[in-house]
Enzyme design. Structure first.
Site, PDB file in Angstrom:
ATOM      1  N   GLY A  13      -5.512  -0.620  -4.504  1.00 65.40           N
ATOM      2  CA  GLY A  13      -5.994   0.224  -3.402  1.00 65.40           C
ATOM      3  C   GLY A  13      -7.440   0.645  -3.644  1.00 65.40           C
ATOM      4  NE  ARG A  74      -1.649  -2.242  -2.792  1.00 66.05           N
ATOM      5  CZ  ARG A  74      -2.105  -1.093  -3.280  1.00 66.05           C
ATOM      6  NH1 ARG A  74      -2.295  -0.953  -4.563  1.00 66.05           N
ATOM      7  NH2 ARG A  74      -2.362  -0.072  -2.482  1.00 66.05           N
ATOM      8  CG  ASP A 105      -0.256   2.263 -12.114  1.00 61.70           C
ATOM      9  OD1 ASP A 105      -0.659   1.806 -11.023  1.00 61.70           O
ATOM     10  OD2 ASP A 105       0.763   2.971 -12.217  1.00 61.70           O
ATOM     11  CB  THR A 128      -6.126   4.848  -8.295  1.00 60.20           C
ATOM     12  OG1 THR A 128      -5.095   5.441  -7.487  1.00 60.20           O
ATOM     13  CG2 THR A 128      -5.976   5.406  -9.696  1.00 60.20           C
ATOM     14  CG  ASP A 130      -2.361   7.108  -6.003  1.00 61.20           C
ATOM     15  OD1 ASP A 130      -2.651   7.611  -4.904  1.00 61.20           O
ATOM     16  OD2 ASP A 130      -1.822   5.990  -6.123  1.00 61.20           O
ATOM     17  CG  ASP A 132      -1.209   7.072 -10.492  1.00 59.23           C
ATOM     18  OD1 ASP A 132      -2.378   6.652 -10.656  1.00 59.23           O
ATOM     19  OD2 ASP A 132      -0.343   6.421  -9.900  1.00 59.23           O
ATOM     20  NE  ARG A 174       1.058   3.181  -5.800  1.00 60.42           N
ATOM     21  CZ  ARG A 174       1.118   2.152  -4.965  1.00 60.42           C
ATOM     22  NH1 ARG A 174       2.273   1.661  -4.614  1.00 60.42           N
ATOM     23  NH2 ARG A 174       0.029   1.600  -4.512  1.00 60.42           N
TER      24      ARG A 174
HETATM   25  O1  F6P Z   1      -2.712   3.866  -4.793  1.00 57.76           O
HETATM   26  C1  F6P Z   1      -3.441   4.361  -3.721  1.00 57.76           C
HETATM   27  C2  F6P Z   1      -2.568   4.485  -2.493  1.00 57.76           C
HETATM   28  O2  F6P Z   1      -3.370   4.963  -1.424  1.00 57.76           O
HETATM   29  C3  F6P Z   1      -1.319   5.358  -2.650  1.00 57.76           C
HETATM   30  O3  F6P Z   1      -1.609   6.728  -2.580  1.00 57.76           O
HETATM   31  C4  F6P Z   1      -0.453   4.833  -1.536  1.00 57.76           C
HETATM   32  O4  F6P Z   1       0.914   5.018  -1.852  1.00 57.76           O
HETATM   33  C5  F6P Z   1      -0.792   3.371  -1.490  1.00 57.76           C
HETATM   34  O5  F6P Z   1      -2.056   3.223  -2.139  1.00 57.76           O
HETATM   35  C6  F6P Z   1      -0.876   2.779  -0.109  1.00 57.76           C
HETATM   36  O6  F6P Z   1      -1.103   1.413  -0.254  1.00 57.76           O
HETATM   37  P1  F6P Z   1      -1.550   0.452   0.935  1.00 57.76           P
HETATM   38  O7  F6P Z   1      -2.984   0.745   1.259  1.00 57.76           O
HETATM   39  O8  F6P Z   1      -1.376  -0.910   0.387  1.00 57.76           O
HETATM   40  O9  F6P Z   1      -0.663   0.784   2.092  1.00 57.76           O
END
Ligand code: F6P
Length: 327
Positions: A13, A74, A105, A128, A130, A132, A174
């Protein structure tokens, strides 16, 4: 063997500040006389050979920009041995001897496997929203995301109070509650629901009832997207069933939290980590992440960064209760 060519990529992300980090990697590498290659769309671009030489000029005027000029993805293919072999062959073709991976991660898990299989030194910079990741107090993009969430909460507070409504606001993160707890404190939220602690529907009902008794006519409940009681919509529906007299609204902030110009704090963090990652490669770091602990730059092995848990501060959780006069 001394390193003379490195690659840099952003993965997973996107997060505000990734561009500032790319800039630091490119300019830091050039300062040390190293050639830098930008790899497009993370591991996908490594597999597809989307690898281009960068110089100081390639990163002009990007420190203030959200997103990532290298784009991000990803990659499913990188999860396969065949995909990783293709990626390695493309790196070899360009003579790339080390990598800086800017990501979270999932990206570091890939980096760790890739290093073990092919021995290409990789240093990570945690990017990120997050926050985390173990081994760093803050990740690139987290501060900007919290500020974005706070700005939205403040605006919702205005309308919540005009109409005497209860708002359930869902923030990203997340499986972690970092964005929720910090934005909740800054926005004066009455309740913050995070995956790290259990706040049941009974608890929410009890707190909202006591707010009502204190003649409070509007409230804000922040819900971290990974909360065990469900998402904001589901939690709001469960509460409405028990308190049908409440005028309840739900707002999911979503991807607005991922964009925007990085804050000053994120620009500094990204710049420090990017330079430290490059210098880590030069010092012989191979399978590790650059992080910041108590304002000091440190390296943490990818193994620790991806397997150990960074715990949410109990102090912050306690403050939400204290500031809402529940004691
Ligand atoms: O890891 C960053 C994040 O924005 C999380 O907070 C969220 O769960 C996820 O990515 C959303 O992913 P995507 O953009 O693939 O929907």
């Amino acid at each position: 063997m001394s390193i003379s060519k490195i690659g840099v990529f952003t993965s997973g992300g996107d997060a505000p500040g990734m561009n500032a980090c790319i800039r630091a990697v490119v300019r830091g590498a050039r300062y040390h006389g190293i050639e830098v290659y930008g790899i497009k769309r993370g591991y996908s671009g490594m597999i597809e050979g989307k690898i281009n030489k960068m110089n100081s000029k390639s990163v002009s005027s990007i420190i203030q920009r959200g997103g990532t000029i290298l784009k991000s993805a990803r990659s499913e293919e990188f999860r396969t041995a065949e995909g990783r072999k293709k990626a390695f062959e493309n790196l070899q073709e360009h003579g790339i001897q080390g990598l800086v991976c800017i990501g979270g991660d999932g990206s570091f898990t890939g980096a760790n496997i890739f290093y073990k299989e092919f021995g290409v030194p990789i240093v990570g910079a945690p990017g990120t929203i997050d926050n985390d990741i173990y081994g760093t107090d803050f990740t690139i993009g987290f501060d900007t995301a919290v500020n974005t969430a706070v700005e939205a909460i403040d605006k919702i507070r205005d309308t919540a109070s005009s109409h005497d409504r209860v708002f359930f606001i869902e923030v990203m993160g997340r499986d972690s509650g970092y964005i929720a707890i910090r934005s909740g404190i800054c926005g004066g939220a009455e309740i913050v629901m995070v995956p790290e602690t259990s706040t049941t529907i009974d608890d929410v009902v009890r707190i909202l009832e006591s707010e009502k008794k204190r003649s409070k006519t509007s409230s804000i409940v922040i819900v971290a997207e990974g909360d065990e009681e469900g998402n904001a919509m589901e939690i709001a529906a469960k509460v409405k069933k028990r308190m049908d007299f409440l005028d309840i609204k739900v707002t999911t902030l979503g991807h607005v939290q991922r964009g925007g110009s990085p804050t000053a704090k994120d620009r500094i963090l990204a710049s420090r980590m990017g330079l430290y990652a490059v210098e880590g490669l030069l010092k012989g770091e191979k399978d590790a992440m650059a992080g910041i602990v108590k304002d000091e730059l440190v390296y943490t092995s990818f193994e620790d960064a991806i397997t150990k848990t960074k715990h949410l501060s109990q102090d912050l959780l306690r403050m939400v209760d204290i500031f809402n006069n529940r004691h």
